[in-house]
Design a protein around this motif. Structure first.
Motif, short mmCIF file in Angstrom:
data_model
loop_
_atom_site.label_atom_id
_atom_site.label_comp_id
_atom_site.label_asym_id
_atom_site.label_seq_id
_atom_site.Cartn_x
_atom_site.Cartn_y
_atom_site.Cartn_z
N LYS B 322 -6.43 -4.37 -3.68
CA LYS B 322 -6.33 -4.52 -5.12
C LYS B 322 -5.42 -3.43 -5.70
N TYR B 323 -5.69 -2.19 -5.28
CA TYR B 323 -4.91 -1.08 -5.82
C TYR B 323 -3.48 -1.12 -5.34
N PHE B 324 -3.32 -1.53 -4.10
CA PHE B 324 -1.98 -1.58 -3.55
C PHE B 324 -1.14 -2.62 -4.30
N ILE B 325 -1.78 -3.77 -4.58
CA ILE B 325 -1.05 -4.81 -5.31
C ILE B 325 -0.65 -4.32 -6.70
N ILE B 326 -1.57 -3.63 -7.36
CA ILE B 326 -1.24 -3.08 -8.68
C ILE B 326 -0.04 -2.15 -8.56
N ILE B 327 -0.09 -1.30 -7.52
CA ILE B 327 1.00 -0.32 -7.36
C ILE B 327 2.34 -1.02 -7.13
N ILE B 328 2.37 -1.97 -6.18
CA ILE B 328 3.68 -2.59 -5.91
C ILE B 328 4.17 -3.37 -7.12
N LYS B 329 3.27 -4.06 -7.80
CA LYS B 329 3.73 -4.82 -8.97
C LYS B 329 4.34 -3.88 -10.00
N ASN B 330 3.66 -2.74 -10.18
CA ASN B 330 4.17 -1.76 -11.14
C ASN B 330 5.57 -1.30 -10.76
#
Lengths: 306, 368
Positions: B322-330
């Motif tokens: 979840k956090y990784f996806i947030i990071i890459i999207k950002n």
């Protein structure tokens, strides 16, 4: 310097309800071949795993070359060569890569200790670029032994090294062990094959986690107290079942094409013949025979059952 | 150190000599990105429709024209009566039927309400919803334009802009998700399987008896997979960029660093699994069930976290992807720097520490 290479005192180990080792004690002299003979599940592997520091004993203690197998496990791991029951090789690596790998992780090179393994390795060297998974049982065994020896261990622990190996390779293997013994390496080896026991300097018979007897192979055979006869008859099954009903017989076991029958003292050849004739078994081939290790082992096992 | 390098070398042999491992490492990631990118899509394109025009006048024709020329729809068939509606849907080709009532233009002209009906095949609920929305929007647009001529005094017209993904491309969602999924699977599953294999083959016994330290065994196991998973991350980003036109608005270095962090996290999870699993099969099942399903379902990869029941939302906070996806999207879409993702980065680091700590505690220097 300690007097013994391996010193085991009152070792016990249980797995749940099973007593794998029950108050085991014995000593192994320096540079001898010590055989541990017993059926599957008798506790041989557990004992070896404790010696190589892979398992912790519940009680008792053991030392190898003076080092405690629990406290000094790091030193123990440096000075032991261990060959587990299954050939623990990397099947996707070649013969040479396997050997080089084990040399490297023990901080040495093939070159450095080549002398020690030369006799064994030379036999598999022609296949050095073959993957270990494609080797025959005998060659796998030689490779595994080479790998266990490559760091010049003081004690060699071999767990059923000849299981699943052909008769010729087994013989060669024992020749190699004899040579290693002369290099001042103590060898403790387990085997389910009784015939291999006579090749050891000392033999311990183990059953259900208990040591039944520790002797030289010759003494074990001398200790056999019953007259022993070898009997052959075309219908072996009938012969065996008949002999087992014989009140004067202590035991009857089949060995290949004959039956070894141990008798109560004083009962002789004649009584056996007449009993068999009474039962309708005529012209049996019967001769006295010297007990082998297996006879002794069966006998000892019977004693513990009683 | 030499011992350690020898161990790493051996690991590389294992990987490069097993065709199945190679396939999982390199074939599956590429296939997955392409599959997710091309097949799984929430956009609609060339949806087949049928029209029953009972009026056949200028207005209905103009509306029909507008709908078909939008690019979203394709006219499959002109219907003559309403009897066959169900049969048409049953054949499966047509997803929507548009019905104009008789005297459509006439009624409009008289300032009455003209009715049209949209019938959608809702056996796929999401698609049906999308289709109806798109059609309504086109019709609404038409009505507004007509009204301009009529000059109605009061109008409100919302102007919508979809920031960061103007065209609402689903690829933008799937590339980060797939990347998280693949890195998680490759790293965690492959390490746990390879450690479990040593246990299964009995070679672990020898490794334990050897002077190698547990840390050397573990790090030696992990290093090849770190490098291979990193190559995977680069491949996925390159595929997203070159094949699907996914932008990289932020710093590429930061993106790579975060990927590396996530890989290490997944590997530590893999080691943890291998301390529990004794066979390759068990390691694989734990990896699949404990990692793959939650990554797909609970990380916000496909289903929005905000719509989940509260309990599942709570669980989703424990999902590293979840956090990784947030990071890459950002980083990729919004082009933000480290200041905007430090919180997520910190959470990932903390999770990694916990997993490593547990693995070290669980790793046995003996059997049993």
């Amino acid at each position: 310097m300690p007097d013994f290479s391996i010193d085991i005192q009152n070792l016990s180990k249980t797995f749940g309800p099973v007593k794998a080792l029950d108050d085991v004690s014995f000593q192994v002299e320096k540079s001898e071949i010590f055989g541990l003979i017993g059926p599957d599940g008798s506790g041989k592997t557990s004992l070896f795993r404790i010696l190589t520091s892979l398992l912790l004993p519940d009680s008792g203690m053991a030392t190898m070359e003076g080092y405690d197998v629990v406290k000094s496990y790091k030193i123990i791991r440096q000075i032991t060569g261990y060959m587990p029951g299954r050939f623990s090789l990397y099947y996707d690596l070649t013969v040479e890569e396997n050997l080089a790998f084990f040399a490297t992780i023990f901080g040495t090179t093939i070159k450095e200790n080549y002398d020690l393994i030369k006799d064994i390795y030379i036999q598999i060297e022609p296949f050095k670029n073959r993957r270990a998974g494609n080797l025959s049982g005998g060659m796998k065994q030689k490779l595994a032994l080479s790998c266990a020896l490559i760091h010049k261990p003081k004690v060699l622990v071999l767990d059923e090294p000849t299981t699943g190996v052909d008769a010729v390779s087994r013989k060669e293997f024992w020749e190699m062990l004899k040579k290693l013994k002369q290099q001042d390496i103590t060898i403790i080896v387990s085997t389910p094959y009784m015939d291999e026991a006579s090749l050891c300097d000392h033999v311990a018979l183990i059953q259900k986690g208990k040591i039944l007897s520790i002797e030289t192979p010759a003494n074990i055979r001398n200790a056999f107290s019953h007259p022993l006869y070898k009997i052959a008859y075309p219908d072996m099954y009938r012969l065996l079942t008949t002999l087992r009903t014989f009140s004067e017989a202590v035991s009857a076991h089949r060995f290949g094409d004959s039956i070894h029958v141990a008798l109560k003292t004083r009962t002789g050849e004649k009584e056996v013949r007449s009993f068999l004739e009474e039962q309708g078994l005529k012209d049996v081939a019967l001769e006295p025979v010297r007990p082998n290790i297996e006879d002794c082992f069966m006998d000892l096992m019977n004693d513990t059952h009683d | 150190m030499k011992k350690f390098l020898g161990f790493v070398k051996k690991e590389f042999y294992h990987i490069f000599r097993d065709p199945r491992t190679l396939l999982v490492l390199f074939g599956i990631p590429i296939a997955q990105v392409l599959i997710f990118g091309y097949v799984v899509t929430t956009e609609i394109k060339n949806i087949r429709i049928a029209i029953l025009d009972q009026s056949k006048d200028d207005v209905t024709r103009e509306i029909t024209q507008k709908i078909i020329s939008s690019g979203y729809f394709e006219l499959q068939q002109n219907l003559e009566s309403s009897e066959y509606f169900e049969d048409i849907f049953k054949t499966g080709d047509v997803k929507e039927i548009i019905v104009f009532e008789p005297d459509f233009a006439k009624k409009l002209g008289k300032n009455e309400t003209a009715k049209m009906q949209l019938i959608a095949d809702a056996s796929d609920a999401n698609t049906a919803n999308l289709i109806v929305n798109y059609t309504s929007a086109i019709i609404g647009d038409y009505v507004q334009k007509e009204n301009k001529l009529l000059n109605i005094p009061m109008q409100i017209k919302p102007v919508v802009r979809m920031v960061f993904n103007e065209k609402l491309k689903s690829v933008y969602m799937f590339v980060p998700g797939t990347m998280a999924l693949i890195l998680m699977l490759v790293s965690a599953m492959m390490t746990s399987i390879s450690i479990a294999r040593e246990k299964e083959m009995g070679t672990m016994e020898i490794l334990l008896v050897s002077p190698l330290k547990p840390a050397q065994i573990i790090i030696g196991k992990v290093i090849p997979y770190v490098s291979l998973a990193f190559i995977n991350a680069i491949t996925i980003i390159a595929l997203g960029y070159f094949v699907f036109g996914m932008p990289i608005n932020g710093s590429l270095t930061l993106l790579m660093a975060e990927s590396l962090l996530f890989i290490c996290l997944a590997l530590s999870l893999g080691i943890l699994i291998s301390t529990i699993a004794n066979t390759q099969q068990m390691a694989m099942f734990i990896s699949l069930f404990a990692l793959m399903l939650p990554t797909i379902l609970l990380s916000g990869f496909i289903f929005p976290i905000e719509n989940m029941p509260v309990i599942l939302q709570g669980i989703s906070y424990l999902m590293p992807p979840k956090y990784f996806i947030i990071i890459i999207k950002n980083i990729m879409l919004k082009g933000t720097g480290f200041i905007f993702v430090w919180k997520e980065t910190l959470i990932l680091m903390a999770m990694m520490m916990v997993f490593i700590g547990l693995s070290v505690k669980n790793f046995k220097i003996r059997l049993q």
